[in-house]
Design a protein around this motif. Structure first.
Motif, PDB file in Angstrom:
ATOM      1  N   ASP A   1      57.025   8.391 111.223  1.00 15.28           N
ATOM      2  CA  ASP A   1      55.779   9.149 111.429  1.00 15.28           C
ATOM      3  C   ASP A   1      55.202   9.759 110.150  1.00 15.28           C
ATOM      4  OD1 ASP A   1      56.070   8.545 114.108  1.00 15.28           O
ATOM      5  OD2 ASP A   1      56.905  10.490 114.644  1.00 15.28           O
ATOM      6  N   PRO A   2      56.007  10.483 109.338  1.00 11.95           N
ATOM      7  CA  PRO A   2      55.424  11.084 108.124  1.00 11.95           C
ATOM      8  C   PRO A   2      54.860  10.044 107.162  1.00 11.95           C
ATOM      9  CG  PRO A   2      57.576  12.034 108.607  1.00 11.95           C
ATOM     10  CD  PRO A   2      57.422  10.856 109.499  1.00 11.95           C
ATOM     11  N   PHE A   3      55.535   8.901 107.061  1.00 15.79           N
ATOM     12  CA  PHE A   3      55.062   7.861 106.146  1.00 15.79           C
ATOM     13  C   PHE A   3      53.742   7.253 106.641  1.00 15.79           C
ATOM     14  CE2 PHE A   3      59.685   8.054 105.788  1.00 15.79           C
ATOM     15  CZ  PHE A   3      59.814   8.316 104.429  1.00 15.79           C
ATOM     16  N   LEU A   4      53.598   7.150 107.952  1.00 19.24           N
ATOM     17  CA  LEU A   4      52.354   6.663 108.527  1.00 19.24           C
ATOM     18  C   LEU A   4      51.210   7.626 108.241  1.00 19.24           C
ATOM     19  CD1 LEU A   4      50.915   4.554 110.250  1.00 19.24           C
ATOM     20  CD2 LEU A   4      51.701   5.765 112.296  1.00 19.24           C
ATOM     21  N   LEU A   5      51.453   8.903 108.416  1.00 16.11           N
ATOM     22  CA  LEU A   5      50.436   9.918 108.127  1.00 16.11           C
ATOM     23  C   LEU A   5      50.029   9.882 106.657  1.00 16.11           C
ATOM     24  CD1 LEU A   5      48.692  12.365 108.733  1.00 16.11           C
ATOM     25  CD2 LEU A   5      50.735  13.800 108.652  1.00 16.11           C
ATOM     26  N   ILE A   6      51.003   9.758 105.767  1.00 14.30           N
ATOM     27  CA  ILE A   6      50.712   9.699 104.332  1.00 14.30           C
ATOM     28  C   ILE A   6      49.882   8.464 103.997  1.00 14.30           C
ATOM     29  CG2 ILE A   6      51.765   9.401 102.054  1.00 14.30           C
ATOM     30  CD1 ILE A   6      54.148  11.077 103.153  1.00 14.30           C
ATOM     31  N   ALA A   7      50.254   7.322 104.566  1.00 14.68           N
ATOM     32  CA  ALA A   7      49.545   6.075 104.282  1.00 14.68           C
ATOM     33  C   ALA A   7      48.095   6.128 104.752  1.00 14.68           C
ATOM     34  CB  ALA A   7      50.269   4.895 104.947  1.00 14.68           C
ATOM     35  N   LEU A   8      47.817   6.916 105.777  1.00 16.83           N
ATOM     36  CA  LEU A   8      46.477   6.974 106.357  1.00 16.83           C
ATOM     37  C   LEU A   8      45.520   7.880 105.591  1.00 16.83           C
ATOM     38  CD1 LEU A   8      47.413   7.233 110.141  1.00 16.83           C
ATOM     39  CD2 LEU A   8      46.170   5.346 109.081  1.00 16.83           C
ATOM     40  N   SER A   9      46.045   8.816 104.812  1.00 14.67           N
ATOM     41  CA  SER A   9      45.197   9.856 104.225  1.00 14.67           C
ATOM     42  C   SER A   9      45.037   9.709 102.720  1.00 14.67           C
ATOM     43  CB  SER A   9      45.784  11.240 104.540  1.00 14.67           C
ATOM     44  OG  SER A   9      44.994  12.251 103.964  1.00 14.67           O
ATOM     45  N   LYS A  10      43.791   9.538 102.278  1.00  9.11           N
ATOM     46  CA  LYS A  10      43.503   9.547 100.848  1.00  9.11           C
ATOM     47  C   LYS A  10      43.580  10.969 100.291  1.00  9.11           C
ATOM     48  CE  LYS A  10      40.411   5.528 101.015  1.00  9.11           C
ATOM     49  NZ  LYS A  10      39.026   5.041 100.779  1.00  9.11           N
ATOM     50  N   ASN A  11      43.214  11.935 101.122  1.00 10.67           N
ATOM     51  CA  ASN A  11      43.274  13.337 100.692  1.00 10.67           C
ATOM     52  C   ASN A  11      44.720  13.809 100.624  1.00 10.67           C
ATOM     53  OD1 ASN A  11      40.534  13.036 101.106  1.00 10.67           O
ATOM     54  ND2 ASN A  11      40.276  15.063 102.002  1.00 10.67           N
TER      55      ASN A  11
ATOM     56  N   PHE B   1      51.361   5.253  97.834  1.00  8.74           N
ATOM     57  CA  PHE B   1      51.663   3.864  97.484  1.00  8.74           C
ATOM     58  C   PHE B   1      53.042   3.482  98.033  1.00  8.74           C
ATOM     59  CE2 PHE B   1      53.865   1.022  94.490  1.00  8.74           C
ATOM     60  CZ  PHE B   1      53.083  -0.114  94.624  1.00  8.74           C
ATOM     61  N   MET B   2      54.016   4.352  97.845  1.00 10.53           N
ATOM     62  CA  MET B   2      55.370   4.076  98.326  1.00 10.53           C
ATOM     63  C   MET B   2      55.412   3.967  99.851  1.00 10.53           C
ATOM     64  SD  MET B   2      57.510   6.604  95.774  1.00 10.53           S
ATOM     65  CE  MET B   2      59.098   6.259  96.517  1.00 10.53           C
ATOM     66  N   SER B   3      54.624   4.799 100.541  1.00 12.55           N
ATOM     67  CA  SER B   3      54.589   4.759 102.001  1.00 12.55           C
ATOM     68  C   SER B   3      54.007   3.439 102.504  1.00 12.55           C
ATOM     69  CB  SER B   3      53.771   5.939 102.540  1.00 12.55           C
ATOM     70  OG  SER B   3      54.371   7.167 102.212  1.00 12.55           O
ATOM     71  N   LYS B   4      52.972   2.971 101.825  1.00 14.88           N
ATOM     72  CA  LYS B   4      52.376   1.693 102.222  1.00 14.88           C
ATOM     73  C   LYS B   4      53.338   0.542 101.978  1.00 14.88           C
ATOM     74  CE  LYS B   4      47.451   2.746 101.757  1.00 14.88           C
ATOM     75  NZ  LYS B   4      46.187   2.370 101.089  1.00 14.88           N
ATOM     76  N   VAL B   5      54.037   0.584 100.841  1.00 14.52           N
ATOM     77  CA  VAL B   5      55.032  -0.454 100.552  1.00 14.52           C
ATOM     78  C   VAL B   5      56.108  -0.460 101.630  1.00 14.52           C
ATOM     79  CG1 VAL B   5      56.885  -1.135  98.957  1.00 14.52           C
ATOM     80  CG2 VAL B   5      54.641  -0.492  98.059  1.00 14.52           C
ATOM     81  N   LEU B   6      56.553   0.728 102.024  1.00 15.21           N
ATOM     82  CA  LEU B   6      57.581   0.857 103.051  1.00 15.21           C
ATOM     83  C   LEU B   6      57.106   0.276 104.385  1.00 15.21           C
ATOM     84  CD1 LEU B   6      60.356   2.207 103.866  1.00 15.21           C
ATOM     85  CD2 LEU B   6      58.997   4.165 104.575  1.00 15.21           C
TER      86      LEU B   6
END
Length: 237
Positions: free
Chosen positions: A62-72, A24-29
Motif C-alpha cells: 500500500d505505501p509504495f502504491l501511494l508513493i508511486a501515484l503522487s508527484k507531490n 522511482f524505487m516504488s515504481k520499479v518495485l
C-alpha cells in the motif's frame, strides 16, 4: 540507491529530491514484480498545495502504491516499531514523522513536526485504520489522528480506495499473484470551515466513503469473504 537516499536525508530541504528517488524505487518495485496500476481520480491534486491522504490499508504494498501515484512529496506519519528494521529503519526515521501511539507526548510532537513540514506543496499521509487488519475485515475503524491534523492545518482529506492489494499481495504465502492494482481517488473533503469539534464527523464521513466503495466491489468482497480468511498474519505495520 542507498548512497542517494543517505545524501538526500542529510538535510530537510533535500526532501523533494528524496521523494523523486523513493517514487522511482516504488515504481520499479511495483512494475518490476509484474503489477500494473489503473487509477480513477474524481479530483486531481494541485501542485504546491498540501493534502491529507487517507487510504485503506490491507497489504505491505500500500505505501509504495501511494508513493508511486503522487508527484507531490508526501510525509508519512508512521509507527515507531518500523524504525527497528535493519537498514530500512535508518532511512525511515529520517523521512517519516515517527509516533509512539502509547505516548501522549509523542502524539503532541507529531503536530509540531507536521506544522514544520507542511509547506512548499508537501502533503501528509496516514493510514487511518492504524494497522493492517486480518483479511476477513472489510475496513477497520478509523483513528482520529489524521482528521485532527487535517482540521488543525486546514488541509483537505483525500480518500483513496485500494481494491486489489489484499488479493494480489497478501500476507498469505499461498495466495496472490500479478495483476492490476485499481485505485479510486474520491473527491476531496474540505476542512476549511471545520473545528476540532467536527473531528468525529469528518472521520466517519471519510470512513463511510471508503467502506461503501469497498462493499460495492465484487472482487474485493469475494476475496474478503473467502473461507479460512480470519487467520492472523504477523505484520510490522
Amino acid at each position: 540507491m542507498s548512497l542517494l537516499l543517505f545524501v538526500f536525508t542529510l538535510k530537510e530541504e533535500y526532501y523533494h529530491l528524496l521523494w523523486k528517488v523513493i517514487r522511482f524505487m516504488s515504481k520499479v518495485l511495483i512494475y518490476g514484480m509484474g503489477f500494473r496500476i489503473k487509477k480513477q481520480f474524481d479530483e486531481e491534486i494541485e501542485p504546491d498545495k498540501s493534502y491529507m491522504f487517507c487510504p485503506n490499508h490491507a497489504s505491505l504494498i500500500d505505501p509504495f502504491l501511494l508513493i508511486a501515484l503522487s508527484k507531490n512529496p508526501i510525509v508519512f506519519v508512521g509507527k515507531k516499531e518500523l524504525a527497528k528494521i535493519p537498514v530500512f529503519g535508518f532511512f525511515y526515521k529520517k523521512a517519516v514523522i515517527v509516533v509512539d501511539r502509547s505516548s501522549a507526548e509523542s502524539r503532541k510532537r507529531v503536530f509540531k513536526e507536521a506544522k514544520r513540514r507542511l509547506q512548499n506543496g508537501v502533503s501528509m499521509a496516514i493510514f487511518p485504520e492504524g494497522l493492517v487488519p486480518t483479511e476477513d475485515v472489510v475496513l477497520s475503524p478509523f483513528k482520529k489522528g489524521a482528521f485532527s491534523l487535517a482540521i488543525e492545518f486546514k488541509i483537505p482529506i483525500v480518500p483513496q480506495v485500494y481494491y486489489d492489494c489484499k488479493r494480489l499481495f497478501s500476507w498469505d504465502f499461498l495466495k496472490g499473484g500479478i495483476g492490476v492494482f485499481r485505485v479510486h481517488q474520491h473527491k476531496f473533503i474540505s476542512t476549511k470551515s471545520l473545528t476540532i469539534e467536527n473531528v468525529i464527523d469528518l472521520r466517519d464521513k471519510t470512513f463511510n466513503i471508503i467502506y461503501d466503495d469497498l462493499l460495492s466491489d465484487k472482487k474485493y468482497m469475494k476475496d474478503t469473504n473467502r473461507p479460512n480468511n480470519e487467520r492472523e498474519f504477523k505484520s510490522p505495520l
